[in-house]
Design a protein around this motif. Sequence first.
Motif, PDB file in Angstrom:
ATOM      1  N   ASP A 101     -12.745   1.049  -3.540  1.00 54.40           N
ATOM      2  CA  ASP A 101     -11.845   1.963  -2.849  1.00 54.40           C
ATOM      3  C   ASP A 101     -11.999   1.849  -1.338  1.00 54.40           C
ATOM      4  O   ASP A 101     -11.006   1.856  -0.601  1.00 54.40           O
TER       5      ASP A 101
ATOM      6  N   ASP B 237      -5.393   4.318   5.817  1.00 56.51           N
ATOM      7  CA  ASP B 237      -5.275   5.592   5.114  1.00 56.51           C
ATOM      8  C   ASP B 237      -3.912   6.244   5.254  1.00 56.51           C
ATOM      9  O   ASP B 237      -3.562   7.132   4.477  1.00 56.51           O
TER      10      ASP B 237
ATOM     11  N   TYR C 178      -1.651   5.083   2.120  1.00 59.54           N
ATOM     12  CA  TYR C 178      -2.392   4.543   0.975  1.00 59.54           C
ATOM     13  C   TYR C 178      -1.758   4.982  -0.348  1.00 59.54           C
ATOM     14  O   TYR C 178      -1.360   6.130  -0.516  1.00 59.54           O
ATOM     15  N   VAL C 179      -1.653   4.010  -1.272  1.00 56.72           N
ATOM     16  CA  VAL C 179      -1.195   4.303  -2.634  1.00 56.72           C
ATOM     17  C   VAL C 179      -2.175   3.664  -3.617  1.00 56.72           C
ATOM     18  O   VAL C 179      -2.878   2.702  -3.283  1.00 56.72           O
ATOM     19  N   ASP C 180      -2.205   4.172  -4.817  1.00 55.75           N
ATOM     20  CA  ASP C 180      -3.250   3.804  -5.774  1.00 55.75           C
ATOM     21  C   ASP C 180      -3.247   2.326  -6.150  1.00 55.75           C
ATOM     22  O   ASP C 180      -4.310   1.771  -6.469  1.00 55.75           O
TER      23      ASP C 180
ATOM     24  N   GLY D 147      -5.928   0.049  -4.528  1.00 53.64           N
ATOM     25  CA  GLY D 147      -7.262   0.054  -5.106  1.00 53.64           C
ATOM     26  C   GLY D 147      -7.310  -0.667  -6.433  1.00 53.64           C
ATOM     27  O   GLY D 147      -8.287  -1.362  -6.755  1.00 53.64           O
ATOM     28  N   GLU D 148      -6.255  -0.518  -7.232  1.00 52.68           N
ATOM     29  CA  GLU D 148      -6.197  -1.213  -8.524  1.00 52.68           C
ATOM     30  C   GLU D 148      -6.173  -2.725  -8.332  1.00 52.68           C
ATOM     31  O   GLU D 148      -6.705  -3.482  -9.151  1.00 52.68           O
TER      32      GLU D 148
ATOM     33  N   HIS E 153      -9.042   0.770   1.345  1.00 46.86           N
ATOM     34  CA  HIS E 153      -8.681   1.650   2.459  1.00 46.86           C
ATOM     35  C   HIS E 153      -8.869   0.936   3.796  1.00 46.86           C
ATOM     36  O   HIS E 153      -8.083   1.142   4.731  1.00 46.86           O
TER      37      HIS E 153
ATOM     38  N   GLU F 254     -17.263   1.095  -7.799  1.00 49.00           N
ATOM     39  CA  GLU F 254     -15.981   1.777  -7.695  1.00 49.00           C
ATOM     40  C   GLU F 254     -15.752   2.293  -6.271  1.00 49.00           C
ATOM     41  O   GLU F 254     -14.644   2.180  -5.728  1.00 49.00           O
TER      42      GLU F 254
END
Length: 249
Positions: free
Chosen positions: A133, A142, A145-147, A150-151, A137, A129
């Motif tokens: 991430d 940075d 950055y939006v979620d 990473g998804e 990044h 995990e």
Amino acid sequence: LFIHGNSSCKEVFGNQLGDGIGADCRCLLMDLPGHGQSGDAHDPAATYHMAGYADAALQAISALHDGPFFIVGWSLGGHIGIELLTLTDRIQGLVISGTPAVGRDAADMATAFLPNPHMVFSGRESLSEEEMDAYAHTTCGDRHYVDFLGEAVRRTDGRARRIMMESAISGAGANQKQIVETNTTPLAVINGNEEALVNNEYVTSLNYANLWRDQVFLLDEAGHAPFWDKPNEFNALLHDFLSECIAAG
């Protein structure tokens, strides 16, 4: 046709739609096999490499459009765009970002990329995990950055990373350095001046056959994904490139 990078998805080009280039052009965005909303490859060994991805991209756009088209490729997507130059004469212009065109010499690979500790994640099938991430990044930075970034890494078929990198290291696929130095299709190169993964000195050293405005553009305060970090500046360059190519016929 917009083609995203390794372990990403089509939504990364969201800032190029709406008031961006999408206001004037028909933009087609695809998720590569094993990425985003596309399914995993039925035959990973035949799909998860430059030639396999290029074939999938050509099939995708051919199903929706039968005339000339432009490609905007980021990172792996840029490599796929270069590969596509060997498959079709319908490409009116190619924009690459974060994409060093490497040849078959192993020294090219060593010189083209920076010794970033997260670079190894681009070819690793299984990531923790924290590593997922970290990779997201590193590729998108940075600042904004939006979620979903990473998804996108989490969703990616890990075999796609491993097989793609194994294939690239083995020298499979086209000699991309030779292609950009001999193919006369208009080519725009737009990188960030704070690249974390690609050696901009290598990118600027190549003898491109038809480099737009005879320069590699390096956007200030932008990293590996300048279209994400600096969308206004990137979109302005993209708009000018498309306009000039269309005017030139």
